[in-house]
Design a protein around this motif. Structure first.
Motif, mmCIF file in Angstrom:
data_model
loop_
_atom_site.group_PDB
_atom_site.id
_atom_site.type_symbol
_atom_site.label_atom_id
_atom_site.label_comp_id
_atom_site.label_asym_id
_atom_site.label_seq_id
_atom_site.Cartn_x
_atom_site.Cartn_y
_atom_site.Cartn_z
ATOM 1 N N LEU A 192 0.824 -1.208 0.000
ATOM 2 C CA LEU A 192 0.000 0.000 0.000
ATOM 3 C C LEU A 192 0.858 1.259 0.000
ATOM 4 C CD1 LEU A 192 -2.814 -1.054 2.510
ATOM 5 C CD2 LEU A 192 -3.066 -0.711 0.037
ATOM 6 N N ALA A 193 2.051 1.155 0.588
ATOM 7 C CA ALA A 193 2.967 2.297 0.622
ATOM 8 C C ALA A 193 3.779 2.430 -0.663
ATOM 9 C CB ALA A 193 3.920 2.160 1.811
ATOM 10 N N GLN A 198 12.979 -1.993 -4.745
ATOM 11 C CA GLN A 198 14.074 -1.385 -5.495
ATOM 12 C C GLN A 198 14.604 -0.122 -4.838
ATOM 13 O OE1 GLN A 198 15.220 -3.139 -8.219
ATOM 14 N NE2 GLN A 198 13.687 -4.576 -7.420
ATOM 15 N N GLU A 199 14.185 0.172 -3.616
ATOM 16 C CA GLU A 199 14.607 1.374 -2.908
ATOM 17 C C GLU A 199 14.946 1.000 -1.468
ATOM 18 O OE1 GLU A 199 11.334 4.108 -2.497
ATOM 19 O OE2 GLU A 199 9.903 2.475 -2.207
ATOM 20 N N PRO A 200 15.717 1.827 -0.769
ATOM 21 C CA PRO A 200 16.036 1.524 0.632
ATOM 22 C C PRO A 200 14.777 1.450 1.488
ATOM 23 C CG PRO A 200 17.491 3.228 -0.219
ATOM 24 C CD PRO A 200 16.428 3.019 -1.257
ATOM 25 N N LEU A 201 14.841 0.591 2.502
ATOM 26 C CA LEU A 201 13.745 0.417 3.453
ATOM 27 C C LEU A 201 14.311 0.550 4.856
ATOM 28 C CD1 LEU A 201 10.747 -0.437 4.026
ATOM 29 C CD2 LEU A 201 11.590 -2.792 4.110
ATOM 30 N N VAL A 202 13.626 1.344 5.687
ATOM 31 C CA VAL A 202 14.061 1.559 7.062
ATOM 32 C C VAL A 202 12.880 1.360 7.992
ATOM 33 C CG1 VAL A 202 14.827 3.292 8.741
ATOM 34 C CG2 VAL A 202 15.960 3.130 6.516
ATOM 35 N N ASP A 203 13.129 0.633 9.101
ATOM 36 C CA ASP A 203 12.163 0.545 10.194
ATOM 37 C C ASP A 203 12.874 1.075 11.442
ATOM 38 O OD1 ASP A 203 10.413 -0.051 12.242
ATOM 39 O OD2 ASP A 203 9.971 -2.079 11.550
ATOM 40 N N LEU A 305 11.724 4.287 1.626
ATOM 41 C CA LEU A 305 10.530 4.180 2.462
ATOM 42 C C LEU A 305 10.944 3.913 3.898
ATOM 43 C CD1 LEU A 305 7.386 3.883 2.748
ATOM 44 C CD2 LEU A 305 7.735 1.421 2.362
ATOM 45 N N VAL A 306 10.368 4.663 4.832
ATOM 46 C CA VAL A 306 10.543 4.403 6.250
ATOM 47 C C VAL A 306 9.174 3.996 6.800
ATOM 48 C CG1 VAL A 306 10.325 6.890 6.744
ATOM 49 C CG2 VAL A 306 11.248 5.343 8.482
#
Length: 383
Positions: A192-193, A198-203, A305-306
């Motif tokens: 949904l986000a 293909q892009e960085p992901l941060v939690d 995306l975070v």
């Protein structure tokens, strides 16, 4: 005179369920796989060649359960019901070696109650009795055959559960930390986000690492069902050789590592240890670091995306601290991740939404463990 029964055609007809709010994500996911889903309440309907139920269980990240339609008919009394159940062809899913379990849901039916359906099924299939499975919620299911009978007025739809244990049980997450998030919900939120892998992901509050592992698997094109077993493996029509070939195809499609960096942070060292062990079982390597949310900055290589699942205040003594925590999270997102996209799942609480301070965010209704929540999606400003 023969009693007409509408049987499923040679092509399979499926109902694929998902968590409330994730129906558009499931529809998009099925479309991306080249299928033609029809969006309905609670999930999607699919139609395709024999074996589609296996691919759906194996490949769909946002799905909770896959039901194989066996037939539908009309019946207004118990005798007609028994005759029409007897006329159903169950040979694909039932060997008669053991009695199936039965889950019945009724809506405005002329048949007095579920007991009539159980008695009619036992008579139709020459059984002493039929075991009640109860409602197959997201935690239900198991090995063997479970049939579902949905009654709407005088229309009966009979389906076989092909899944068993619900699909959020991927097999890698044997430990959880605080505020655990189902794997299917995490995958749905990522889709949904707009996350593509293909892009960085941060939690920034990664807990047991569910967002991170699901994101890594999406980036690696790794099928979510490769580590587990399914109910359809007990069907008489099941071919172990065909299933092995099907799994080999999806495993050949997978990449050895994610296409973009995936970072997880948490102040709790125990949570980071849990995330590492879950990631190891999932076959992925994550960049995990102990760091305070209040001083966190975006890693190099962005934007991306975070995504966060902050605490909901369900533990004793937490509720009074939540507004300050949400203000800190919002400040970090706006200042430390400017130029990124943000996705936060939080309780449906206007005060907490205000404390987060993501003005202009899009709000989508979702549920987490039965709790009404919102998913806020926001662009986090210019760099």
């Amino acid at each position: 005179m023969a009693l007409p029964v509408t049987r499923a055609p040679t092509d399979e007809q499926l109902f694929v369920s998902t968590l409330p709010g994730l129906e558009p994500a499931l529809e998009a996911e099925a479309s991306a796989l080249g299928w033609r889903p029809r969006l309905v309440e609670g999930g999607v309907e699919l139609e395709g060649p024999p074996g589609l139920h296996q691919d759906a269980n194996l490949r769909l990240r946002c799905a909770s359960r896959v039901l194989l339609r066996l037939g539908s008919f009309r019946a207004g009394d118990s005798d007609t019901l028994a005759d029409r159940l007897k006329a159903l062809d169950l040979s694909r899913v039932w060997s008669k070696a053991s009695a199936p379990r039965l889950s019945v849901s009724m809506h405005r039916s002329p048949v007095p109650g579920p007991d009539v359906v159980f008695d009619a099924a036992a008579y139709a299939w020459d059984l002493p009795s039929v075991e009640e499975a109860g409602p197959l919620d997201d935690d239900g299911g198991g090995p063997g055959l479970t049939l579902l009978v949905r009654v709407d007025r005088d229309v009966f739809t009979v389906s076989a559960d092909t899944t068993g244990e619900a699909l959020h049980r991927r097999g890698y997450r044997q430990e959880v930390s605080r505020a655990p998030l189902r794997e299917t919900l995490a995958a749905g939120i990522l889709r949904l986000a707009g996350y593509t892998g293909q892009e960085p992901l941060v939690d920034p509050m990664c807990g047991s690492g569910t967002f991170l592992v699901e994101g890594a698997w999406m980036s690696m094109r790794r099928a979510p069902g490769v580590l587990r077993a399914f109910a359809f493996e007990s069907f008489p029509s099941f071919s172990a050789e065909d299933w092995a070939r099907r799994k080999a195809r999806v495993e050949a499609e997978a990449l050895a590592s994610p296409s973009a960096a995936i970072h997880g942070y948490d102040l709790n060292a125990g949570s980071l240890g849990t995330a590492r062990r879950n990631a190891r079982r999932a076959g992925v390597t994550l960049a995990l670091e102990r760091q305070d949310l209040r001083t966190l900055k975006a890693p190099v290589g962005g934007p991306g995306l975070v995504v966060a699942n902050p605490p909901y205040g369900k533990r004793v003594g937490e509720a009074e601290d939540l507004p300050e925590l949400y203000r800190a999270l919002g400040h970090t997102l706006r200042t430390g991740f400017a130029g990124w996209r943000g996705a936060v799942i939080l309780p449906d609480d206007a005060g907490l939404v205000k404390a987060l301070g993501l003005t202009g965010a899009r709000s989508l209704p979702v549920r987490n463990g039965g709790l009404r929540c919102r998913l806020l999606l926001a662009d986090l400003g210019s760099r």
